[in-house]
Design a protein around this motif. Structure first.
Motif, mmCIF file in Angstrom:
data_model
loop_
_atom_site.group_PDB
_atom_site.id
_atom_site.type_symbol
_atom_site.label_atom_id
_atom_site.label_comp_id
_atom_site.label_asym_id
_atom_site.label_seq_id
_atom_site.Cartn_x
_atom_site.Cartn_y
_atom_site.Cartn_z
ATOM 1 N N VAL A 49 0.752 -1.313 0.022
ATOM 2 C CA VAL A 49 -0.084 0.037 0.090
ATOM 3 C C VAL A 49 1.110 1.151 -0.073
ATOM 4 N N ARG A 50 1.831 1.191 0.784
ATOM 5 C CA ARG A 50 2.781 2.394 0.753
ATOM 6 C C ARG A 50 4.275 1.978 0.408
ATOM 7 N N TYR A 164 -4.913 6.975 -6.053
ATOM 8 C CA TYR A 164 -3.437 7.005 -5.257
ATOM 9 C C TYR A 164 -3.297 5.346 -5.084
ATOM 10 N N PRO A 262 -13.551 5.964 5.899
ATOM 11 C CA PRO A 262 -12.232 6.840 5.298
ATOM 12 C C PRO A 262 -12.736 8.093 4.653
ATOM 13 N N GLN A 264 -10.194 10.325 3.546
ATOM 14 C CA GLN A 264 -9.345 10.487 2.534
ATOM 15 C C GLN A 264 -8.752 11.980 2.528
ATOM 16 N N ASP A 302 -9.434 7.466 7.714
ATOM 17 C CA ASP A 302 -8.279 7.288 7.163
ATOM 18 C C ASP A 302 -8.245 8.575 6.282
ATOM 19 N N ILE A 304 -5.350 11.069 4.045
ATOM 20 C CA ILE A 304 -4.036 11.090 3.057
ATOM 21 C C ILE A 304 -3.560 12.795 3.155
ATOM 22 N N PHE A 333 -1.961 9.364 6.886
ATOM 23 C CA PHE A 333 -0.886 8.940 5.886
ATOM 24 C C PHE A 333 -0.096 9.715 5.051
ATOM 25 N N ILE A 334 0.917 9.864 4.957
ATOM 26 C CA ILE A 334 1.594 10.869 4.007
ATOM 27 C C ILE A 334 1.476 10.342 2.560
ATOM 28 N N TYR A 335 0.909 10.945 1.507
ATOM 29 C CA TYR A 335 0.763 10.461 0.245
ATOM 30 C C TYR A 335 1.904 9.699 -0.188
ATOM 31 N N SER A 336 1.943 8.553 -0.823
ATOM 32 C CA SER A 336 3.074 7.806 -1.184
ATOM 33 C C SER A 336 2.903 7.234 -2.675
ATOM 34 N N ARG A 338 2.401 5.272 -5.940
ATOM 35 C CA ARG A 338 2.548 3.742 -6.216
ATOM 36 C C ARG A 338 2.568 3.555 -7.588
HETATM 37 N N1 5AD Z 1 -0.381 6.757 -0.130
HETATM 38 C C1 5AD Z 1 -0.653 7.128 1.251
HETATM 39 N N2 5AD Z 1 -1.673 6.233 1.761
HETATM 40 C C2 5AD Z 1 -2.240 5.332 0.953
HETATM 41 N N3 5AD Z 1 -3.446 4.638 1.382
HETATM 42 C C3 5AD Z 1 -3.748 3.770 0.227
HETATM 43 N N4 5AD Z 1 -2.999 4.117 -0.733
HETATM 44 C C4 5AD Z 1 -2.327 5.084 -0.338
HETATM 45 C C5 5AD Z 1 -1.013 5.812 -1.036
HETATM 46 N N5 5AD Z 1 -0.524 5.558 -2.139
HETATM 47 C C6 5AD Z 1 -4.164 4.712 2.669
HETATM 48 C C7 5AD Z 1 -5.743 5.125 2.384
HETATM 49 C C8 5AD Z 1 -6.274 3.826 2.601
HETATM 50 C C9 5AD Z 1 -5.522 3.118 3.694
HETATM 51 C C10 5AD Z 1 -5.741 1.701 3.894
HETATM 52 O O1 5AD Z 1 -3.828 3.448 3.091
HETATM 53 O O2 5AD Z 1 -6.032 6.308 3.483
HETATM 54 O O3 5AD Z 1 -7.763 3.989 3.305
#
Ligand code: 5AD
Ligand code: SF4
Length: 440
Positions: A49-50, A164, A262, A264, A302, A304, A333-336, A338
């Protein structure tokens, strides 16, 4: 006798897959070994996921090579979401070619066959099939992590393609199990001592079986199962949640008063770019409805931060929605980026420094709200389903309330007389992530 050890990363789907894998290995005569460095067979069940997961994964993988030198029968298997990405399998084959078996999220049932082939032929085995029509869920005999609670898959895969997210690529298209099949499985679990089930799906709200049963129909059917005490589910998607489902919080007494919803982001512009198919107005309407039907409901989420193109104004909208909803807890979460997902190609990626600064502000806000929400429990009596001895201190136990609050408490009882039981606890201290108390 050979021993096995499973290292599990990531979400509850992976945890449940590991329970199923353990069941298959024990049926083959393997015995469980807690320490992977002492086992004859190690399964790495991975998450993608990250991004930092990749680096950590290859690091751990590299360390296992020395096991081959000390134990000539040692077998290493890699499964889960990582090998669903072709570039990961390429890298394993190139840099870690000594890995014995690699199998995908939809090939779990093949593990016994792959092990036999590996032993018979000495050849490496690779099995990654997308959209495998045969899901062997009904044939699985999982070794559960807990005796009193169980994870139950209701859907597999995801069709939502949030921009994402890698999950639609690693877990394939969404498939729902038949309602009757899920009910049968839970009846068997209850006969085996299970009190609480967690219904699992990437988006439980889009559950629809071949007879047209909806998620609300499924909850109502599970609620009828005698002997079951609690029903939980995850994860909900605001775009698909129905009024009928929300009404279940009133009509189904076994349904726990808790939802993971979530959000987001709180910015409509970002939600659109994320392909989430709801806006903040709709999200807040859902929260209002949930609280109208079930005033005590606890809500987690959740979020991001730093999604491509997120401006300070967008981020402030996220802080604002968090203040409006007042979440009981949040995973931030910090956006990552993929590889293979649309957002990874968006040009306006947000700088690391900005992401971290926003992340810290968000965490500070969320922690403050969580603490305030927990403070109202001071002096109250709550019912707790006991998971077992607490990990943090001796002579204490931990469990969860109906609303999923973590409770650490003291009791005069012995572990075997209290684990898996519903007990009453008086709360004597409230913290950000837990409540502390004493059994009454
Ligand atoms: N970057 C950051 N957070 C993410 N999530 C999913 N993909 C990414 C990503 N690329 C987070 C979302 C999701 C949780 C399980 O993980 O918030 O709801
Ligand atoms: Fe990923 Fe969105 Fe599917 Fe959740 S609903 S698994 S975030 S694509």
């Amino acid at each position: 006798m050979s021993s096995y050890s499973i290292i599990t990363y990531g979400c509850q789907m992976n945890e449940h897959d590991s329970e199923n894998i353990a069941g298959m290995l024990e049926a083959l005569g393997y015995i469980h070994e807690e320490d992977p460095w002492s086992a004859d067979l190690v399964i790495m069940n991975t998450c993608s996921v990250r991004e930092n997961a990749d680096k950590r994964f290859f690091g751990v993988l590299g360390q296992f090579k020395k096991m081959k030198k000390t134990n000539s029968d040692f077998i290493l298997c890699v499964c889960g979401c990582m090998p669903q990405q072709p570039r990961i399998v390429e890298e394993i084959n190139k840099r870690f070619s000594w890995v014995d078996i690699v199998f995908g999220t939809q090939n779990i049932a093949q593990l016994p066959e792959l092990l036999e082939m590996r032993k018979k032929t000495g050849k490496k085995q690779r099995a990654i099939i997308d959209n495998n029509p045969h899901i062997a869920e009904d044939e699985m005999k999982p070794v559960r992590m807990h005796q009193h609670k169980a994870l139950v898959n209701i859907t597999f895969g995801c069709n939502n393609f949030c921009t994402y997210c890698i999950v639609p690529f690693t877990r394939g298209r969404e498939k729902s199990r038949m309602l009757a099949e899920v009910v049968c499985e839970i009846e068997r679990l209850v006969a085996d001592g299970v009190k609480e089930v967690m219904l699992l799906g990437q988006n439980v709200d889009s559950y629809k079986d071949a007879l047209g049963n909806s998620f609300a129909d499924l909850i109502k059917a599970v609620n009828e199962i005698a002997g079951l005490e609690r029903i939980r589910f995850m994860t909900s998607h605001p775009k698909d949640i129905s009024d009928e489902m929300i009404d279940c919080f009133k009509s189904c007494e076994k349904l726990c008063k808790n939802i993971h919803l979530p959000v987001q982001s709180g910015s409509d512009r970002i939600l659109k770019r994320m392909n989430r198919h709801y806006d903040r107005k709709r999200y807040l309407e859902i929260v209002d409805k949930l609280r109208a039907v079930c005033p005590d409901i606890t809500i987690s989420t959740d979020i991001i931060v730093g999604f491509p193109g997120e401006t300070e104004e967008d981020f402030e909208e996220t802080l604002d929605i968090a203040r409006k909803v007042r979440y009981d807890s949040a995973f931030t979460f910090i956006y990552s980026p993929r590889e293979g997902t649309p957002a990874a190609k968006f040009e306006d990626q947000v700088e690391d420094g900005v992401c971290h600064e926003r992340f810290n502000r968000l965490v500070e806000l969320m922690d403050g709200i969580s603490l305030e929400k927990n403070k109202v429990f001071m002096g109250r009596e709550v019912e707790v389903l006991v998971d077992g001895p607490s990990k943090t201190s001796e002579n204490t136990f931990s469990g969860r309330t109906d609303g999923f609050k973590l409770v650490n408490f003291t009791s005069d009882k012995k572990e075997e007389n209290i684990s898996g039981q519903l007990v009453k606890v008086k709360i004597t201290e409230t913290k950000t992530f837990s409540l502390e108390g004493k059994e009454i």
